[in-house]
Design an enzyme around this catalytic site. Sequence first.
Site, mmCIF file in Angstrom:
data_model
loop_
_atom_site.group_PDB
_atom_site.id
_atom_site.type_symbol
_atom_site.label_atom_id
_atom_site.label_comp_id
_atom_site.label_asym_id
_atom_site.label_seq_id
_atom_site.Cartn_x
_atom_site.Cartn_y
_atom_site.Cartn_z
ATOM 1 N N LYS A 106 0.866 -1.184 0.000
ATOM 2 C CA LYS A 106 0.000 0.000 0.000
ATOM 3 C C LYS A 106 0.898 1.227 0.000
ATOM 4 O O LYS A 106 1.925 1.250 0.698
ATOM 5 C CB LYS A 106 -0.888 -0.038 1.246
ATOM 6 N N SER B 150 -9.774 2.014 2.654
ATOM 7 C CA SER B 150 -8.829 2.747 1.841
ATOM 8 C C SER B 150 -7.800 1.872 1.112
ATOM 9 O O SER B 150 -7.189 2.332 0.151
ATOM 10 C CB SER B 150 -8.095 3.753 2.721
ATOM 11 N N SER C 204 -10.111 -0.489 6.793
ATOM 12 C CA SER C 204 -9.476 -0.386 5.470
ATOM 13 C C SER C 204 -8.758 -1.625 4.960
ATOM 14 O O SER C 204 -8.334 -1.649 3.810
ATOM 15 C CB SER C 204 -8.504 0.784 5.445
HETATM 16 N N1 GLN Z 1 -13.475 4.258 5.981
HETATM 17 C C1 GLN Z 1 -12.868 4.642 7.219
HETATM 18 C C2 GLN Z 1 -12.430 6.083 7.146
HETATM 19 O O1 GLN Z 1 -12.649 6.682 6.159
HETATM 20 C C3 GLN Z 1 -11.721 3.745 7.572
HETATM 21 C C4 GLN Z 1 -10.487 4.037 6.814
HETATM 22 C C5 GLN Z 1 -9.296 3.237 7.274
HETATM 23 O O2 GLN Z 1 -9.428 2.204 7.918
HETATM 24 N N2 GLN Z 1 -8.126 3.754 6.955
HETATM 25 O O3 GLN Z 1 -11.875 6.615 8.041
#
Ligand code: GLN
Length: 492
Positions: A79, A154, A178
């Site tokens: 990532k 994400s 995410s």
């Molecule tokens: N969708 C969640 C957010 O927008 C989680 C994102 C994540 O785990 N980085 O914060």
Amino acid sequence: MTDLHRLSIRELSEGLKTAQFSSRELTEHYLKRIAQIDPKVKSYVTVTAEQALAEANAADAALKAGNAHALAGIPLAHKDIFCTQGIKTTAGSKMLDNFISPYDATVVAKAKAAGLVTLGKVNMDEFAMGSTSENSYVGATSNPWALDHVPGGSSGGSAAAVAADLAPIATGTDTGGSIRQPASFCGLTGLKPTYGRVSRFGMIAYASSLDQGGPMARSAEDCAYLMNVIAGHDAKDSTSIKKDVDDYVANLNGTAVKGLRIGIPKQYFNVAGLDADVKARVEESLKKLEEMGAILVEIDLNMTEAYVPTYYLIAPAEASSNLSRFDGVRYGYRCENPVDLMDLYKRSRSEGFGAEVQRRILIGTYALSAGYYDAYYVKAQKVRRLIQQDFLKAFENVDVIAAPSAPTTAYKIGANLSPTEMYLGDIYTLAVNLAGLPAINAPVGFDKDSLPVGLQLIGNYWSESQLLSIVHQYQQNTDWHIKRAAIAEENA
Ligand code: GLN
């Protein structure tokens, strides 16, 4: 060999050890697939072909000499939130479009030390804020199962790359879902470890008390192999825990399900917005686990309604603090011709950050400001503790807790949900991060549009081996994790 991308990590490891193919051949195979198929999926932000081939040659030499690690020569994608020395790390942001880290994140360093081959860096929502990967400044990534749908976020690039067979395994990070939600949207297995199990050093911070890196792969077994490489204490991360790591591969066993008490939270299956197909597939998977010897126990998790508001105060509050370092002076993007220092700060930040990141900085700054700190931030911290206690109480009676990973399957690209609609989609994943618990997503079937559905299992602290074993045994008795998207069947 034309089907090297179909092999599991165990098969790859054996094939390399017995010289059925070399790491060089395997790496070239993946690079060729990326060149031909990724233009349709757009999972990679940066492909590091030259470095990958050099690493493959080094792995081949170690394999020949007989002193190679179990994963030596196997490719992976990182990532783009993990710092990679000498290679661009963008975190999906224009702010870091030209950022080249002077050091490797611990996860990256460990992967290198094990001889894994870095294929490149994959797309993500800007600074990991989002659930679709559309918040990336480089643009959207496609879901391999339906190219007009998002892969989730994400860690959407990680999920899409593995689901399209453009990498056998990938790293992801999970602050509020995410790893689990994109794994769910793309039909993969993804593990969010206990907070402190995987080092956060060199992982660009979103919300430091919630962030945790972990593996994304086709199967629990593949995840276990990557966990063996990346887990462990790291003196460079003060929140990393000094606790022996399991051998996650050796611990995989075929008896984890018999007698296992699985908690089914009443509140979770009554959530408005839970898609009927998702509910049905998750219930079928639980039925299967019951047939395999598990005991399903209805439980209460009374704090469910507090998950979304609590997370969406704490995460932005921490983000507003973490992202203050991007000031146009020390890192990344700087505006043109600033008239004075304030202008430099203001324009660098408003030009460098995307809309969602700016929204969260505003929310977080508000929640932390003197007049509102007690009413919002302190209150959210107290609720966070209650959410954790709710789980600990549940674990007195059950071994793991089952839930969907997301209330729906993948959204269409450009669906343009409002921020609150988007945040409600995180209902099943956020509490795990607030409590610091481990959880895993396993693919359990498809909805009426042939999009993957995921089952989430939440474990008590340090139960990674148990979660991996349960899913491993489930996967030995089902074939959802073996199903391939049509695009992954294409040969380069
Ligand atoms: N969708 C969640 C957010 O927008 C989680 C994102 C994540 O785990 N980085 O914060």
